[in-house]
Design a protein around this motif. Structure first.
Motif, mmCIF file in Angstrom:
data_model
loop_
_atom_site.group_PDB
_atom_site.id
_atom_site.type_symbol
_atom_site.label_atom_id
_atom_site.label_comp_id
_atom_site.label_asym_id
_atom_site.label_seq_id
_atom_site.Cartn_x
_atom_site.Cartn_y
_atom_site.Cartn_z
ATOM 1 N N VAL A 54 -5.016 -10.300 -6.766
ATOM 2 C CA VAL A 54 -4.798 -9.927 -5.249
ATOM 3 C C VAL A 54 -6.296 -8.868 -5.872
ATOM 4 O O VAL A 54 -5.001 -8.438 -6.454
ATOM 5 N N PRO A 55 -7.525 -8.206 -4.820
ATOM 6 C CA PRO A 55 -7.781 -6.907 -5.101
ATOM 7 C C PRO A 55 -6.811 -5.755 -4.990
ATOM 8 O O PRO A 55 -6.108 -6.076 -3.598
ATOM 9 N N ALA A 56 -6.637 -4.486 -5.400
ATOM 10 C CA ALA A 56 -5.788 -3.534 -5.019
ATOM 11 C C ALA A 56 -5.922 -3.231 -3.831
ATOM 12 O O ALA A 56 -5.196 -2.610 -2.788
ATOM 13 N N ASN A 57 -7.660 -3.033 -2.777
ATOM 14 C CA ASN A 57 -7.776 -3.021 -1.461
ATOM 15 C C ASN A 57 -7.222 -3.455 -0.725
ATOM 16 O O ASN A 57 -8.593 -4.018 0.158
ATOM 17 N N ALA A 58 -6.764 -4.703 -1.399
ATOM 18 C CA ALA A 58 -6.682 -5.760 0.150
ATOM 19 C C ALA A 58 -6.550 -5.767 1.607
ATOM 20 O O ALA A 58 -5.566 -5.225 0.965
#
Length: 311
Positions: free
Chosen positions: A153-157
């Motif tokens: 999962v992306p950090a800025n999701a």
């Protein structure tokens, strides 16, 4: 019975199946057919029809079997197998050959770029399962991101980020795009077929019209020209010629009809100003043009004032 007797019997059997007729039978081994073009023996046909048909069918069957046994064979588990040659008879078609389909946008692009078409395998190797799995469909490899138990999962999701849902949405979008492109190709094919038929109809009308004009350009109006195969008969107004000799009453009525037309006043013609000049007793414009010698009313007025001044 020794070997010589067996060979002699075999040769006699081969000679027995040879069918001799006035016109040799036409054998097409590829289609397993025999054509007999000999005329029907009317005497044998009338005496015993059943026997005549049985003998004709027996001759054809013997000839066909002889041609089959003359083919080279290969040994298989089921016995000797003969390979039939290609057919030699041209069979008629119930419908014309299908027209080639126009290329799709991708085929045109691939041809312009020189891309060779390669067929993708339906199975792909799964390193994790160590087996071949389907590329699409049930448990296909294109659904790996939707069913895998761990996803980065992306950090800025967003907190509601769902990688399985996003992968499913992207997959359905690709399916919808492919379906849309398929429908566009079908519509383009139908439009191309409709345009071809319309162009053919327009071309046929142009040819018929040109041919009709060419026919009518001769001195005989195409009456003595040679007609082409499939050419339709030209339709036009038939000229009606009156007989050279008529009765006195008919001639009198025709002359009276001409005189009645001459007695009628000419149709009213409107001038540029909108005034009618055909029903007047005196044509004013014609009188002015005659008096001024074609110079017009202004010149006539100037001429009248000069003449009054001189007096």
């Amino acid at each position: 019975m020794d070997v010589s007797d067996i060979l002699a019997a075999h040769e006699a059997k081969k000679k027995a199946v040879v069918v001799e007729k006035d016109i040799p039978l036409e054998v097409d081994t590829g289609f397993l057919t025999v054509t007999d073009t000999n005329p029907v023996d009317s005497e044998s046909y009338e005496v015993d029809l059943e026997e005549y048909l049985m003998s004709t069918a027996r001759d054809g069957a013997q000839t066909l079997l002889a041609s089959l046994f003359s083919l080279p064979t290969t040994s298989t588990d089921d016995g000797p197998l003969a390979q039939l040659p290609p057919p030699t008879t041209q069979l008629p078609r119930a419908k014309p050959l299908p027209k080639p389909k126009p290329p799709t946008k991708w085929e045109q692009f691939a041809k312009a770029k020189g891309i060779q078409k390669t067929r993708r395998d339906k199975k792909v190797w799964d390193e994790e399962k160590q087996e071949w799995v389907n590329r699409w469909g049930w448990k296909g490899a294109n659904k790996d991101k939707e069913v895998q138990w761990a996803t980065e999962v992306p950090a800025n999701a967003d907190p509601d980020f769902d990688p399985a849902k996003i992968a499913r949405t992207e997959r359905k979008a690709r399916v919808a795009k492919n379906e849309r492109q398929h429908l566009q190709n079908l519509a383009r094919t139908e439009a191309h077929a409709g345009a071809s038929s319309a162009n053919a109809a327009d071309k046929k009308q142009y040819i018929d019209r040109t041919l009709a004009v060419t026919r009518a350009s001769t001195a005989s109006m195409g009456k003595f020209d040679r007609t082409l195969e499939g050419e339709k008969k030209l339709k036009g107004i038939k000229r009606k010629f009156e007989p050279t000799e008529t009765s006195a009453e008919n001639e009198k009525s025709q002359n009276l009809a001409i005189l009645s037309k001459l007695d009628k006043n000419p149709s009213a013609k409107k001038s540029r100003t909108g005034e009618s000049s055909g029903n007047d007793v005196l044509n004013v414009r014609k009188a002015i043009r005659s008096a001024s010698r074609g110079r017009g009313s202004a010149a006539l007025a100037r001429g009248g004032s000069k003449s009054r001044g001189k007096r």
